[in-house]
Design an enzyme around this catalytic site. Structure first.
Site, PDB file in Angstrom:
ATOM      1  N   GLU A  34     -27.952   7.584  48.381  1.00 12.72           N
ATOM      2  CA  GLU A  34     -27.431   8.479  47.355  1.00 12.72           C
ATOM      3  C   GLU A  34     -27.701   7.892  45.979  1.00 12.72           C
ATOM      4  OE1 GLU A  34     -26.120  10.992  44.841  1.00 12.72           O
ATOM      5  OE2 GLU A  34     -26.186  11.581  46.951  1.00 12.72           O
ATOM      6  N   GLY A  39     -20.890  13.220  47.878  1.00 18.65           N
ATOM      7  CA  GLY A  39     -20.315  14.556  47.756  1.00 18.65           C
ATOM      8  C   GLY A  39     -21.219  15.571  47.099  1.00 18.65           C
ATOM      9  N   GLY A  40     -22.261  15.093  46.404  1.00 24.91           N
ATOM     10  CA  GLY A  40     -23.221  16.005  45.797  1.00 24.91           C
ATOM     11  C   GLY A  40     -22.630  16.854  44.686  1.00 24.91           C
ATOM     12  N   THR A  41     -23.335  17.920  44.350  1.00 25.25           N
ATOM     13  CA  THR A  41     -22.910  18.799  43.262  1.00 25.25           C
ATOM     14  C   THR A  41     -21.536  19.391  43.522  1.00 25.25           C
ATOM     15  OG1 THR A  41     -25.192  19.365  42.688  1.00 25.25           O
ATOM     16  CG2 THR A  41     -23.492  20.912  42.002  1.00 25.25           C
ATOM     17  N   CYS A  42     -21.276  19.820  44.746  1.00 22.31           N
ATOM     18  CA  CYS A  42     -20.033  20.524  45.067  1.00 22.31           C
ATOM     19  C   CYS A  42     -18.811  19.715  44.656  1.00 22.31           C
ATOM     20  CB  CYS A  42     -19.974  20.839  46.553  1.00 22.31           C
ATOM     21  SG  CYS A  42     -18.439  21.647  47.038  1.00 22.31           S
ATOM     22  N   HIS A 446       2.241  44.666  56.191  1.00 24.41           N
ATOM     23  CA  HIS A 446       2.521  45.317  54.907  1.00 24.41           C
ATOM     24  C   HIS A 446       3.373  44.389  54.042  1.00 24.41           C
ATOM     25  CE1 HIS A 446       3.441  48.569  52.110  1.00 24.41           C
ATOM     26  NE2 HIS A 446       4.720  48.203  52.189  1.00 24.41           N
TER      27      HIS A 446
END
Length: 462
Positions: A34, A39-42, A446
């Site tokens: 890495e 974790g990258g962009t996210c 509902h």
């Protein structure tokens, strides 16, 4: 010395991290490389930080608009340093948790640096520590993601423009934020900073915002955002920027046939993203790319070079975290579990986190028309949704595309409160082959938003 591995994963995003871990646990000696953060962009620049800040913006909006619900909130204020602090804490929590999990995985080595191919199945890694190491493997998995496209605009390099990453490091609310690009990233940030107190102007080259969506979605979303005082210039091209030292930025914008000068304090570039792989030196591998620079893959995510796979955004769209994660599922199950999974016909849900949300699945009306399908449209404004009326937010609509012969749902677009969650119910129906008639006559609690799916499909009775 060249160290040999069974598998090397380049990029620890939402495909690379999980894949490296599972392959290692399956018995293959694995290396995960890495360049920046796990974790990258996210985790670091996208989903996690932006949705954390969207929540802060929503709270500001609720405080400002509480009076119609009988609650008066006076003199609320926006604390940008606190918003940034909360966002950073969330990112670090997600990132550090993922990194600890990877580093504790048996059979898996994690290193930080930039990788470049030097030959067939061989890479040189320039470690962030300054050293260099060379590695070989039988299998390679490329998950290097994308980066912001910086357009060629005169004077842009001379101003301190913002990207979707750097804008989240601001500790002061911009006086006037000019956004270049009227699509998903630009609109999320535009609404967010408008709610924080910025004047916001959006310049979009196309004839309308979110131009890939149906026209009625674009019209309704424009109306919603204009009600929050966001100004749009469509059919508009930014031709230049000028800034006096320490002063306001002046943008030259061609709107139709007219040239207009827009003065602002900050500029956000949000025209799109491009694959991030210049450093990989793919020419040494035989991996082919398309005209946009995306890595070409087949339906099993194999590149043109045997034993090399590409996952996530670097291979081109759809550029979503959940698609990256599904890429990992396909590759892992095929390689380790002898599966035969492909990307063919997989459903691609997505959600834009404006408020209200825009949740989409399957075909929209424009696509159905383009394919010359036999279809019907069911459309229900949120003004006819009981839950929306009760909560005081009737912006948007529910819309579904169906096959009148098979009664199957072909797609849905939900622009409204909890739009992503409602869309996901219809996705489950599509996955399970549940017809719109079954939903029309189904029993839902509902008064949920989902209950109005009865009413949506009831419109097809006539």
């Amino acid at each position: 010395m060249i160290k040999q591995y069974d598998a090397i994963v380049i990029g620890a995003g939402q495909a690379g991290g999980p894949l490296a871990k599972k392959i290692a646990l399956a018995g293959k000696k694995t290396l995960l490389i890495e360049k920046r953060w796990i974790g990258g962009t996210c985790v670091n620049d996208g989903c996690t930080p932006t949705k954390t800040m969207v929540a802060s913006a929503k709270m500001a909006y609720m405080a400002a608009n509480s009076k119609p619900l009988g609650v008066k909130i006076k003199n609320y204020s926006v604390d940008m340093p606190k918003i940034k602090e909360r966002k950073d804490a969330m990112v670090h929590q997600f990132r550090n948790g993922a990194q600890k999990g990877l580093e504790a995985t048996r059979n898996l080595d994690v290193i930080f640096g930039e990788a470049a191919f030097t030959g067939d199945k061989t890479i040189l890694v320039k470690l962030n520590s300054g050293r260099e190491k060379e590695f070989k493997a039988d299998l390679f998995f490329l998950n290097t993601g994308t980066k912001t496209i910086i357009p060629e605009i005169e004077g842009l390099k001379d101003i301190s423009y913002l990207t979707s990453t750097t804008i989240m490091d601001l500790t002061e609310v911009p006086d006037h934020l000019l956004i270049i690009g009227g699509n998903y990233i630009g609109l999320e940030f535009g609404q967010m900073f408008g709610r924080f107190g910025s004047k916001v102007t959006v310049v979009e080259r196309s004839a309308r915002i979110v131009s890939r969506e149906d026209e009625d979605v674009s019209v309704e979303l424009t109306k919603i955002l204009e009600a929050e005082k966001i100004k749009f210039h469509v059919n508009a091209v930014t031709t230049g920027f000028k800034q006096k030292k320490g002063g306001k930025i002046t943008a030259s914008v061609k709107i139709g046939d007219k040239e207009e000068k827009i003065k602002c304090s900050h500029v956000l570039i949000a025209v799109g993203r491009m694959p991030q792989m210049e450093a990989l030196n793919l020419s040494k591998t035989g991996v082919e790319t398309d005209e946009r620079g995306n890595i070409k893959v087949n339906n099993k995510l194999e590149t043109s070079a045997p034993g090399i796979y590409a996952l996530g955004d670097v291979k081109g769209g759809p550029a979503f975290t959940h698609i990256s994660y599904n890429d990992y599922i396909i590759v892992y199950r095929n390689l380790v579990e002898n599966g035969n999974l492909t990307t063919d016909n997989r459903l691609v849900p997505y959600c834009m986190f404006t408020d209200p949300q825009l949740g989409c699945i399957g075909l929209n009306e424009s696509e159905a028309k383009k394919r010359k399908l036999n279809y019907k449209v069911a459309k229900l404004p949120m003004t006819r949704v009981a839950r929306a009326l009760e909560t005081g937010d009737t912006r948007g609509f529910m819309k579904a595309i169906v096959d009148p012969d098979t009664k199957q749902i072909l797609g849905a677009t939900i622009l409204g409160p909890e739009g992503g969650e409602i869309m996901s119910m219809l996705q489950l129906a599509m996955m399970g082959g549940i017809t719109y008639e079954q939903i029309r006559y189904g029993v839902f609690a509902h008064p949920l938003y989902a209950e109005s799916l009865n009413n949506l499909f009831m419109l097809l009775d006539t």
